[in-house]
Design a protein around this motif. Structure first.
Motif, PDB file in Angstrom:
ATOM      1  N   SER A   1      -0.730  -6.186  -0.341  1.00 20.10           N
ATOM      2  CA  SER A   1      -0.665  -7.505  -0.953  1.00 20.10           C
ATOM      3  C   SER A   1      -1.815  -8.334  -0.425  1.00 20.10           C
ATOM      4  N   GLY A   2      -2.494  -9.029  -1.297  1.00 21.57           N
ATOM      5  CA  GLY A   2      -3.537  -9.935  -0.851  1.00 21.57           C
ATOM      6  C   GLY A   2      -2.911 -11.197  -0.315  1.00 21.57           C
ATOM      7  N   ARG A   3      -3.498 -11.769   0.696  1.00 19.42           N
ATOM      8  CA  ARG A   3      -2.977 -13.028   1.237  1.00 19.42           C
ATOM      9  C   ARG A   3      -3.084 -14.111   0.172  1.00 19.42           C
ATOM     10  N   GLY A   4      -2.040 -14.892   0.059  1.00 21.11           N
ATOM     11  CA  GLY A   4      -2.043 -15.956  -0.929  1.00 21.11           C
ATOM     12  C   GLY A   4      -1.520 -15.517  -2.278  1.00 21.11           C
ATOM     13  N   THR A   5      -1.280 -14.220  -2.458  1.00 28.20           N
ATOM     14  CA  THR A   5      -0.686 -13.750  -3.726  1.00 28.20           C
ATOM     15  C   THR A   5       0.757 -13.396  -3.440  1.00 28.20           C
ATOM     16  N   ALA A   6       1.516 -14.415  -3.152  1.00 33.89           N
ATOM     17  CA  ALA A   6       2.862 -14.236  -2.614  1.00 33.89           C
ATOM     18  C   ALA A   6       3.670 -13.188  -3.360  1.00 33.89           C
ATOM     19  N   SER A   7       4.039 -12.156  -2.648  1.00 33.24           N
ATOM     20  CA  SER A   7       4.996 -11.151  -3.091  1.00 33.24           C
ATOM     21  C   SER A   7       4.477 -10.087  -4.037  1.00 33.24           C
ATOM     22  N   LYS A   8       3.336 -10.257  -4.643  1.00 31.60           N
ATOM     23  CA  LYS A   8       2.893  -9.222  -5.580  1.00 31.60           C
ATOM     24  C   LYS A   8       2.286  -8.053  -4.797  1.00 31.60           C
ATOM     25  N   LEU A   9       2.782  -6.847  -5.072  1.00 33.98           N
ATOM     26  CA  LEU A   9       2.338  -5.656  -4.350  1.00 33.98           C
ATOM     27  C   LEU A   9       1.620  -4.684  -5.277  1.00 33.98           C
TER      28      LEU A   9
ATOM     29  N   GLN B   1      10.224  -6.542  -0.705  1.00 34.16           N
ATOM     30  CA  GLN B   1      10.885  -6.460  -1.991  1.00 34.16           C
ATOM     31  C   GLN B   1      12.103  -5.554  -1.869  1.00 34.16           C
TER      32      GLN B   1
ATOM     33  N   PHE C   1       0.926  -0.669  -5.308  1.00 34.59           N
ATOM     34  CA  PHE C   1       1.383   0.551  -4.658  1.00 34.59           C
ATOM     35  C   PHE C   1       0.394   1.687  -4.858  1.00 34.59           C
TER      36      PHE C   1
ATOM     37  N   TYR D   1       8.008 -12.207   4.415  1.00 34.66           N
ATOM     38  CA  TYR D   1       6.887 -12.132   3.492  1.00 34.66           C
ATOM     39  C   TYR D   1       6.766 -10.767   2.843  1.00 34.66           C
ATOM     40  N   ASN D   2       6.903 -10.761   1.527  1.00 37.32           N
ATOM     41  CA  ASN D   2       6.633  -9.592   0.704  1.00 37.32           C
ATOM     42  C   ASN D   2       7.602  -8.436   0.822  1.00 37.32           C
TER      43      ASN D   2
ATOM     44  N   PHE E   1       1.847  -2.330   3.800  1.00 39.90           N
ATOM     45  CA  PHE E   1       3.244  -1.944   3.961  1.00 39.90           C
ATOM     46  C   PHE E   1       3.421  -0.460   3.682  1.00 39.90           C
TER      47      PHE E   1
ATOM     48  N   PHE F   1      10.701  -8.519 -10.269  1.00 44.79           N
ATOM     49  CA  PHE F   1       9.635  -7.625 -10.713  1.00 44.79           C
ATOM     50  C   PHE F   1      10.210  -6.472 -11.524  1.00 44.79           C
TER      51      PHE F   1
ATOM     52  N   GLU G   1      -2.326  -7.626   3.402  1.00 45.09           N
ATOM     53  CA  GLU G   1      -1.098  -7.273   4.097  1.00 45.09           C
ATOM     54  C   GLU G   1      -0.767  -5.850   3.647  1.00 45.09           C
TER      55      GLU G   1
END
Lengths: 110, 116
Positions: free
Chosen positions: A90-98, B105, A100, B102-103, A34, B33, A32
């Motif tokens: 973000s990798g799919r399945g790694t909810a919310s961790k980005l 932040q 940058f 989704y995602n 952003f 985070f 994903e």
């Protein structure tokens, strides 16, 4: 390992000129992508995400899986676009961790 | 409107001091985070938390610890501050799917920490 590369630290353009902020990524699965933006003296905020396929403030970004890129584009730069721009993944399945990138400062001059 | 607040905008500490940075969010977000933001290095994840009393290391956890005793509060602790920890520290929070987008932040205003 996932990685985001923004090759330009600073991009300076004239008002009315087209803008392209480059972003390349490496990720083994389906990511994903952003774009986040930080205007002067403001908080970092989400600009757009690839899954929405939307245009925000005239900016668009297309995910190119073949070139592993997610470049941010705008046909005519405005002074108020001057800001720091971060590409994130973000990798799919790694909810919310980005993850940058290092960011690109866009400077729009008259 | 999501609100993420950080306890201090500017902080000056001496080498070896124990430093606490506090972050509070008021929108019932599960995920929180801590990042540090440095010129030319972008945002680097220090620690994150998916739930109360739960924590996971990010990319640069060395020299830091965290605490999440309540859902709305996430603290970053520098056990013994060093000059290379001089930086801008950003806190963020997000909802977990399917409740949240989704995602996305939401970030706090940041704390600029100087260690002398």
């Amino acid at each position: 390992a996932q990685r985001v590369t923004q090759p330009e630290k600073l991009l300076s353009v004239f008002k009315g000129a087209p803008v392209e902020l480059k972003c390349n990524y490496s990720y083994s699965g389906s990511p994903e992508l952003f774009w986040y933006v930080q205007y002067s003296r403001q908080r970092l905020q989400l600009l757009l995400r690839h899954i929405s396929r939307e245009s925000i403030k005239g900016f668009t970004a297309d995910l190119n899986k073949g070139e592993t890129s997610f470049h941010l584009k705008k046909p005519f730069a405005q002074e108020e676009d001057s800001a720091m721009y971060y590409c994130a993944l973000s990798g799919r399945g790694t909810a919310s961790k980005l993850t940058f990138g290092t960011g690109t400062r866009l400077q729009v001059t008259l | 409107d999501v609100k993420v607040t950080q306890s201090s905008r500017y902080l000056v500490k001496r080498t070896g001091e124990k430093v606490f940075l506090e972050c509070v969010q008021d929108m019932d977000h599960e995920n929180m985070f801590w990042y540090r933001q440095d010129p030319g290095l972008g945002l680097r994840l220090i620690y994150f938390s998916y739930d109360v009393k739960m924590k996971e290391k990010g990319d640069i956890p060395e020299g830091y610890s965290v605490s999440r005793e309540k859902k709305e509060r996430f603290s970053l602790i520098l056990e013994s501050a060093s000059t290379n920890q001089t930086s801008m520290y950003l806190c963020a929070s997000s909802l977990s799917p399917p409740r949240g987008t989704y995602n996305e932040q939401f970030f706090g205003p940041g704390t600029r920490l100087t260690v002398l």
